[in-house]
Enzyme design. Structure first.
Site, short mmCIF file in Angstrom:
data_model
loop_
_atom_site.label_atom_id
_atom_site.label_comp_id
_atom_site.label_asym_id
_atom_site.label_seq_id
_atom_site.Cartn_x
_atom_site.Cartn_y
_atom_site.Cartn_z
N GLU A 1 74.66 48.02 47.61
CA GLU A 1 75.00 46.61 47.83
C GLU A 1 76.16 46.52 48.80
O GLU A 1 77.24 47.07 48.56
CB GLU A 1 75.36 45.90 46.53
CG GLU A 1 75.67 44.44 46.79
CD GLU A 1 76.05 43.62 45.57
OE1 GLU A 1 76.66 42.56 45.75
OE2 GLU A 1 75.73 44.06 44.45
N HIS B 1 83.64 47.13 43.66
CA HIS B 1 82.97 45.85 43.49
C HIS B 1 83.85 44.67 43.89
O HIS B 1 83.46 43.82 44.69
CB HIS B 1 82.53 45.67 42.03
CG HIS B 1 81.88 44.35 41.77
ND1 HIS B 1 82.61 43.22 41.45
CD2 HIS B 1 80.58 43.96 41.78
CE1 HIS B 1 81.78 42.20 41.29
NE2 HIS B 1 80.55 42.62 41.48
N ASP C 1 78.36 49.35 44.94
CA ASP C 1 78.91 48.41 45.91
C ASP C 1 79.72 49.15 46.96
O ASP C 1 80.57 49.99 46.62
CB ASP C 1 79.82 47.40 45.20
CG ASP C 1 79.11 46.70 44.06
OD1 ASP C 1 78.24 45.87 44.36
OD2 ASP C 1 79.43 46.98 42.89
N HIS D 1 73.24 50.31 37.02
CA HIS D 1 74.13 49.33 37.63
C HIS D 1 75.51 49.93 37.88
O HIS D 1 76.11 50.52 36.99
CB HIS D 1 74.25 48.13 36.68
CG HIS D 1 74.99 46.97 37.23
ND1 HIS D 1 75.88 46.24 36.47
CD2 HIS D 1 74.97 46.39 38.46
CE1 HIS D 1 76.37 45.25 37.20
NE2 HIS D 1 75.85 45.32 38.41
N GLU E 1 72.64 51.88 41.62
CA GLU E 1 73.10 50.77 42.46
C GLU E 1 74.62 50.85 42.51
O GLU E 1 75.26 51.16 41.51
CB GLU E 1 72.66 49.44 41.84
CG GLU E 1 73.09 48.19 42.61
CD GLU E 1 74.43 47.63 42.17
OE1 GLU E 1 74.95 46.72 42.85
OE2 GLU E 1 74.99 48.09 41.14
#
Length: 250
Positions: free
Chosen positions: A123, A63, A50, A21, A48
């Site tokens: 993301e 993020h 952002d 994450h 993962e």
């Protein structure tokens, strides 16, 4: 499906079960290249992170919509040019050993994925009002930067951003992000031509996972930090588990 990856739940799947994450979970400053070092250390093969846009449309990792929590900057990220963002310290908040860590560009992340043999779930994280342009530019950037690698899996909570990504790079696989899966989830993922559905593990159940997989989709659960819960989710048929605890889940 227009994507280059067969989305059938029984088809070959190029992504590993465990995903780090925000690059390195709790072991490094989030959304920084330091997280890749943690991935290598613990044998993780997928991250993962952002991606969003600066004021001058540079692609970078962050993020929040604001800079205050994870950098020494202040205010909305979308109000700063990349030249301004590139000077910020994005690591000191996490610990003195990370002081001087910089915000990475999407190209930086692609380079580390290539170097370390790590797949990516990008993301798309648009700042308010920038959904379409962020989806478009992140997808175009990902298509270009990940050539020769496992295609990155694009995801977003924003329908508009993911629709723009679909139109800009239809060959890249997409996953729709939800916290709690809505009743009309099948309509949404079909409209976006998704290969996967991503949801908070707290709202998943064994029957729901079975329904999603029966529709030909893969399932990603976030953010799972307890090994016992990860084992239950895997038994239900969850394909991917996104975690902060690289040191506990293996």
């Amino acid at each position: 499906m227009a994507t280059g990856i067969d989305n059938g739940a029984s088809a070959p799947w190029p992504y590993p079960r465990l995903i780090a994450h925000r690059c390195g979970g709790t072991l490094a400053p989030e959304n920084t290249l330091a997280g890749f070092d943690a991935c290598v250390r613990y044998g993780y093969r997928m991250v993962e992170f952002d991606a969003k846009l600066s004021a001058d449309n540079a692609l970078f990792l962050l993020h929040d919509d604001t800079l205050d929590r994870t950098t020494n900057g202040h205010g909305p990220a979308a109000a700063h040019t990349w030249q301004q963002l590139a000077t910020l310290d994005a690591g000191a908040w996490r610990g003195a050993e990370f002081a001087g860590t910089r915000l990475p560009t999407l190209a930086d992340a692609a380079g580390r994925c290539a170097r370390d043999g790590i797949a990516a779930n990008i993301e798309i994280k648009p700042c308010p009002g920038r959904e379409v342009i962020t989806g478009t530019l992140v997808a175009q950037g990902a298509l270009s930067l990940w050539q020769g690698q496992t295609p990155p899996l694009l995801s977003s909570f924003s329908f508009e951003a993911l629709a723009a990504a679909r139109d800009a790079a239809p060959s890249l696989p997409r996953g729709m992000l939800f916290e709690q899966v809505p009743a009309d989830w099948l309509r949404i993922v079909r409209e976006l031509d998704c290969v996967s559905l991503h949801a908070s593990h707290r709202y998943l159940s064994e029957p729901l996972v079975a329904q999603i997989r029966a529709a030909g989709l893969r399932v990603l659960a976030y953010t799972v930090n307890e090994p016992a819960r990860a084992q239950v989710l895997q038994q239900w048929g969850v394909d991917m588990i996104c975690t902060d605890r690289l040191d506990l889940l293996d």
